[in-house]
Design an enzyme around this catalytic site. Sequence first.
Site, PDB file in Angstrom:
ATOM      1  N   ARG A  31      51.087  64.412  66.633  1.00  0.00           N
ATOM      2  CA  ARG A  31      50.796  65.507  67.473  1.00  0.00           C
ATOM      3  C   ARG A  31      50.279  65.276  68.646  1.00  0.00           C
ATOM      4  O   ARG A  31      49.673  64.483  68.886  1.00  0.00           O
ATOM      5  CB  ARG A  31      49.808  66.590  66.518  1.00  0.00           C
ATOM      6  CG  ARG A  31      50.053  67.084  65.342  1.00  0.00           C
ATOM      7  CD  ARG A  31      49.090  67.782  64.555  1.00  0.00           C
ATOM      8  NE  ARG A  31      49.116  68.157  63.222  1.00  0.00           N
ATOM      9  CZ  ARG A  31      48.602  69.253  62.850  1.00  0.00           C
ATOM     10  NH1 ARG A  31      47.645  70.244  63.480  1.00  0.00           N
ATOM     11  NH2 ARG A  31      48.616  69.448  61.415  1.00  0.00           N
TER      12      ARG A  31
ATOM     13  N   GLY B  36      37.512  72.921  58.767  1.00  0.00           N
ATOM     14  CA  GLY B  36      36.306  72.077  58.859  1.00  0.00           C
ATOM     15  C   GLY B  36      35.042  72.589  58.860  1.00  0.00           C
ATOM     16  O   GLY B  36      34.128  72.096  59.012  1.00  0.00           O
TER      17      GLY B  36
ATOM     18  N   ARG C 173      50.254  80.176  54.716  1.00  0.00           N
ATOM     19  CA  ARG C 173      50.962  80.379  55.869  1.00  0.00           C
ATOM     20  C   ARG C 173      52.181  78.938  55.987  1.00  0.00           C
ATOM     21  O   ARG C 173      52.101  78.159  55.192  1.00  0.00           O
ATOM     22  CB  ARG C 173      50.167  80.289  57.198  1.00  0.00           C
ATOM     23  CG  ARG C 173      49.368  78.963  57.095  1.00  0.00           C
ATOM     24  CD  ARG C 173      48.638  78.430  58.470  1.00  0.00           C
ATOM     25  NE  ARG C 173      48.094  77.286  58.531  1.00  0.00           N
ATOM     26  CZ  ARG C 173      47.183  76.839  57.946  1.00  0.00           C
ATOM     27  NH1 ARG C 173      46.373  77.655  57.401  1.00  0.00           N
ATOM     28  NH2 ARG C 173      46.788  75.442  58.083  1.00  0.00           N
TER      29      ARG C 173
HETATM   30  P1  ADP Z   1      39.165  73.251  55.612  1.00  0.00           P
HETATM   31  O1  ADP Z   1      39.843  74.634  55.338  1.00  0.00           O
HETATM   32  O2  ADP Z   1      37.989  73.598  56.564  1.00  0.00           O
HETATM   33  O3  ADP Z   1      40.207  72.555  56.449  1.00  0.00           O
HETATM   34  P2  ADP Z   1      39.449  71.639  53.194  1.00  0.00           P
HETATM   35  O4  ADP Z   1      38.685  72.223  51.974  1.00  0.00           O
HETATM   36  O5  ADP Z   1      40.755  71.876  53.362  1.00  0.00           O
HETATM   37  O6  ADP Z   1      38.772  72.608  54.497  1.00  0.00           O
HETATM   38  O7  ADP Z   1      39.159  70.303  53.499  1.00  0.00           O
HETATM   39  C1  ADP Z   1      39.104  69.684  54.937  1.00  0.00           C
HETATM   40  C2  ADP Z   1      39.203  68.207  54.669  1.00  0.00           C
HETATM   41  O8  ADP Z   1      37.936  67.752  54.345  1.00  0.00           O
HETATM   42  C3  ADP Z   1      40.179  67.530  53.682  1.00  0.00           C
HETATM   43  O9  ADP Z   1      41.422  67.410  54.368  1.00  0.00           O
HETATM   44  C4  ADP Z   1      39.577  66.225  53.319  1.00  0.00           C
HETATM   45  O10 ADP Z   1      40.143  65.460  54.085  1.00  0.00           O
HETATM   46  C5  ADP Z   1      38.080  66.683  53.371  1.00  0.00           C
HETATM   47  N1  ADP Z   1      37.751  67.098  51.781  1.00  0.00           N
HETATM   48  C6  ADP Z   1      37.844  68.340  51.434  1.00  0.00           C
HETATM   49  N2  ADP Z   1      37.006  68.527  50.070  1.00  0.00           N
HETATM   50  C7  ADP Z   1      36.748  67.242  50.119  1.00  0.00           C
HETATM   51  C8  ADP Z   1      35.865  66.430  48.904  1.00  0.00           C
HETATM   52  N3  ADP Z   1      35.378  67.201  47.919  1.00  0.00           N
HETATM   53  N4  ADP Z   1      35.536  65.239  49.231  1.00  0.00           N
HETATM   54  C9  ADP Z   1      35.946  64.394  50.126  1.00  0.00           C
HETATM   55  N5  ADP Z   1      36.637  64.847  51.045  1.00  0.00           N
HETATM   56  C10 ADP Z   1      37.010  66.169  51.159  1.00  0.00           C
END
Ligand code: ADP
Length: 454
Positions: A338, A165, A292
């Site tokens: 968790r 995040g 992973r």
């Molecule tokens: P990180 O690797 O930092 O966790 P992610 O790309 O996996 O980043 O995104 C983390 C979370 O953010 C996702 O689980 C989702 O809930 C939200 N998210 C990511 N991209 C989007 C988007 N384009 N629109 C809305 N929510 C998003």
Amino acid sequence: MFKRILVANRGEIALRIIRCLREMDIETVIVYSTADAQSLPVMMATYSVCIGPAKAAQSYLNQDTIIETAKKMNCDAIHPGYGFLSENAEFARKCEENNIIFIGPSSELIEKMGDKQAARTLMQENDVPVVPGSDGLLNNAEEAVLAAEKIGYPVLVKASAGGGGKGMRKAFNREELVSAFETAKAEAKAAFGDDSMYMEKLVLKPHHIEFQILADKLGNVTYLGERDCSIQRRNQKLLEESPAWVLDEKLRKQMGETAVRAAKAAGYYSAGTVEFILDQDGKYYFIEMNTRIQVEHPVTEMITGIDLIKEQIRIAAGMKLSHTQDEIKQKGHAIECRINAESVGKIDFLHFPAGCGVRVDSHLYTGYEVSPFYDSMVAKIIVSGNTRLDAIRRMRRALEELTIEGLRTNAEFMHLLTYHPEFIKGNYNTAFWEEHSGTIMKWYEEGRGEIENE
Ligand code: ADP
């Protein structure tokens, strides 16, 4: 098959890996910090080697010391678990250079999927839907504004090297975007030493749906169903379940096959997760691939009966997948909660739930000292049942049995969460926390939790 594997991790995942290796008759070497000298992984591994002080940078992240230890102890492979060095391409490369098998994909694959903007482009080229967004990287706020005008607000600014995040900011209009871009960029620079930025359309109230995949080095790729991980607090997952309530068979199959296509496009091998967001109209988009084993992997194990760590090790040893796609069946319903520590210190008394359909993955024991140096997750309670309602009732029962004295945790909160009407209906998305945690907190403060332990 390997004779001896070094486990470069700690806590529950180190224990999970050691248990699996024992069943496979493979010796283990655990490396540990001084803070973990009295930990279960150290007690249960065949050999243990202290590699430094509590600070992760000087122990669990010390690549050269870990490689040296693996060589000195004649290990054929290293299992990195999750977190720490598990998605570090440089570490995987050092393993390759020293003829030690890294249990995961190649350094090149980690690099390829770790660059999120490049991964997006690769997916687009292979008919994997991605969230509408910028083409390539955004060099400055002006470029971001132009891209946002094309995409349409609201947008999400993301760091290409991002994770957990970090380096991610929402913007609902031009003014917000300019400052969101600058803060996200600065945060990315500080956290990853890389401030390459891109942009996606902000999908409102999506589900986070991820597919577990397994791929061997011979080109076989399978998917093992999905997990709905939409219950998150500040981008940290709290509860995961499988199957995802929102998917019907048709969409499940379609998304699963897309996940396989994504893995094949990358030439992927090992266990991996393809993450999607699913919008309110049932349209899904690739967001990233994790290279992973994940925290929530037991949810998939509970409903498929497949040991994912064992498969990961077999794949690393060059063996063929033990199942074809047709042989993989999702049976029943599984949920994971968790349990996170909200304080540190010694556990005075511990009792874990057990019985039909309950699994607990944890490194805690009575007398164990929870240290402030590492992640706050101290246990995973995983349950399965024939139906979703069976699983929910079983989770409540398991959390009622859980007794951890001497440590504050979120267990009671999680227990109350399973009573929330929208959760019971399966009617939730990533906005659940924002919309409903206040209600649950109120119940909590009113003492409506049924758990007696402190
Ligand atoms: P990180 O690797 O930092 O966790 P992610 O790309 O996996 O980043 O995104 C983390 C979370 O953010 C996702 O689980 C989702 O809930 C939200 N998210 C990511 N991209 C989007 C988007 N384009 N629109 C809305 N929510 C998003």
